[in-house]
Design an enzyme around this catalytic site. Structure first.
Site: not given
Ligand code: BV8
Ligand code: ZN
Length: 259
Positions: A104, A122, A199-200
Site C-alpha cells: 500500500q 496505491h 498495516t493498520s
Molecule cells: C476505493 C495513497 C473504489 C495516498 C492511500 C469501505 C468502508 C469504508 C470506507 C471505504 C470502503 N471502501 C472504500 C472506502 C473509502 C476509502 C477508505 O478505505 N477509507 C478509509 C479511511 C476507511 N477507500 C478508498 O477510497 C479507495 N478507493 O475504494 O475506490 C473501489 C472499491 C473496490 C475496488 C476498487 C475500487 C482508495 C484507498 C487508497 C487511498 N490512498 N495512499 C497517499 O499515500 O497519500 S491509503 C494510505 O492510508 C496508505 O497507503 C495506507 O494504505 C493507508 C493507511 O496509512 P498508515 O496508517 O500510515 O499506514 P497503515 O494503515 O499501513 O498503518 C501504519 C501501521 O504500521 C500501523 O498499524 C502501525 O501500528 C504500524 N507500524 C508502525 N511502526 C511499525 C509498524 N508495523 C511494523 N513495524 C513498525 N516498525
C-alpha cells in the site's frame, strides 16, 4: 492467537509454503524514517486529516498545499534507506517457490531493498502525471530541498497540454489500478501463507485481501507492534517492529525450501 517466532505451526507453514502473499503498509517504512500516512501530517499539514488531504477535492481546492505535501514526502523517501524489514522481505522471496509482494506504500524502498515485481495498490510518489492527458511527468533526479515544516509548491504544468501535474498516487475515492488490484486478489485466493506486515488494515479495498486468503484456507500472520482489526482473525500475531521481528523470523525459519 499470539505467537512467538519459534511457534512450531508457524514455522512448519512457512517451510512448507508454496505460494506466499506479503501485504505491507506504511509501518514497514517507519524504521527507515519515512513517516507513516498519519505521521506525515506535520507542520503546514498538521491540522488536516490525511483522508481529507489525500483526495482529488483537496488537490482542486489547494493544489500547492497538496503538491507541497507530496514533494516533502518524496524528499523524505529519497533521503531514506531500506531497513531490515525491507531486506528480510526481499530475502523471503528466495526461500519459497512463489512469493507475491503487494504494498500500500507509495515509496520505492521495497525495490531499493531488492524486491522485484512489487505490486503497488496505491501508486507511487515517483510517478506523477498530467491530470488532463495522463502524460508521465519527468521529475528532476535530485531530491527536493524543502524545509521540515513543509511549504506550498505550485504543481508543475504538463509540457504537452499544460494541464496540471498530479501525484502518481491513488487518492481516497479513486479506483485502484485495475491490474494491480486483480493481481493482489488472485494472489490472496491462491496463497497458502499470507503475511500482513505494518498495516493498520483499515483502508479498503486493500484490507479485504486477508478475508480472501482466510476464506481460501491460508495460514495468516500479522506483524505489527500495535493491535489491529485483524486480531482474532489471523492464525498468528507477531507483536513488534517489523525491522526486528522479520529478521528473527527468517533466522528461526532457516534456509527455506529453495535456500
Ligand atoms: C476505493 C495513497 C473504489 C495516498 C492511500 C469501505 C468502508 C469504508 C470506507 C471505504 C470502503 N471502501 C472504500 C472506502 C473509502 C476509502 C477508505 O478505505 N477509507 C478509509 C479511511 C476507511 N477507500 C478508498 O477510497 C479507495 N478507493 O475504494 O475506490 C473501489 C472499491 C473496490 C475496488 C476498487 C475500487 C482508495 C484507498 C487508497 C487511498 N490512498 N495512499 C497517499 O499515500 O497519500 S491509503 C494510505 O492510508 C496508505 O497507503 C495506507 O494504505 C493507508 C493507511 O496509512 P498508515 O496508517 O500510515 O499506514 P497503515 O494503515 O499501513 O498503518 C501504519 C501501521 O504500521 C500501523 O498499524 C502501525 O501500528 C504500524 N507500524 C508502525 N511502526 C511499525 C509498524 N508495523 C511494523 N513495524 C513498525 N516498525
Ligand atoms: Zn497533459
Amino acid at each position: 492467537m499470539k505467537s512467538g517466532y519459534c511457534d512450531g505451526n508457524l514455522l512448519t507453514a512457512l517451510r512448507e509454503a508454496r505460494r506466499v502473499l506479503v501485504l505491507t503498509g506504511a509501518g514497514v517504512s517507519a524504521e527507515s524514517g519515512v513517516p507513516t500516512f498519519r505521521d506525515s501530517l506535520v507542520g503546514l499539514w498538521e491540522r488536516y486529516d490525511p483522508a481529507e488531504l489525500a483526495t482529488p477535492e483537496a488537490f482542486r481546492r489547494d493544489g500547492a498545499l497538496v503538491w507541497g505535501w507530496y514533494e516533502w514526502r518524496r524528499m523524505r523517501v529519497m533521503k531514506a534507506r531500506p531497513n531490515p524489514a525491507h531486506l528480510a522481505i526481499a530475502d523471503m522471496a528466495d526461500r519459497v517457490p512463489s512469493m507475491t509482494l503487494v504494498t500500500q506504500n507509495v515509496d520505492d524502498l521495497h525495490e531499493r531493498a531488492g524486491s522485484r515485481n512489487v505490486v503497488h495498490l496505491h501508486g507511487n510518489l515517483a510517478a506523477p502525471y498530467c491530470e488532463r492527458c495522463k502524460r508521465p511527468y519527468e521529475l528532476p533526479p535530485a531530491a527536493p530541498d524543502l524545509p521540515e515544516g513543509g511549504v506550498c509548491i505550485e504543481p508543475p504544468r504538463c509540457a504537452g497540454c499544460s494541464g496540471l501535474v498530479r501525484p502518481g498516487v491513488v487518492w481516497f475515492g479513486e479506483d485502484l489500478p485495475q491490474a494491480a488490484w486483480q493481481a493482489a486478489r488472485d494472489a490472496a485466493a491462491r496463497a497458502d501463507v499470507f503475511l500482513s506486515i505494518g498495516t493498520s488494515s483499515v483502508v479498503q479495498p486493500a484490507a479485504s485481501l486477508i478475508g480472501i486468503a482466510v476464506g481460501a484456507g491460508a495460514v495468516t500472520i500479522q506483524v505489527n507492534p500495535n493491535p489491529t482489526p485483524l486480531e482474532g482473525l489471523v492464525s498468528h500475531t507477531l507483536k513488534g517492529p517489523a525491522g526486528t521481528v522479520l529478521p528473527e523470523l527468517l533466522r528461526a525459519w532457516g534456509p527455506g525450501a529453495r535456500g
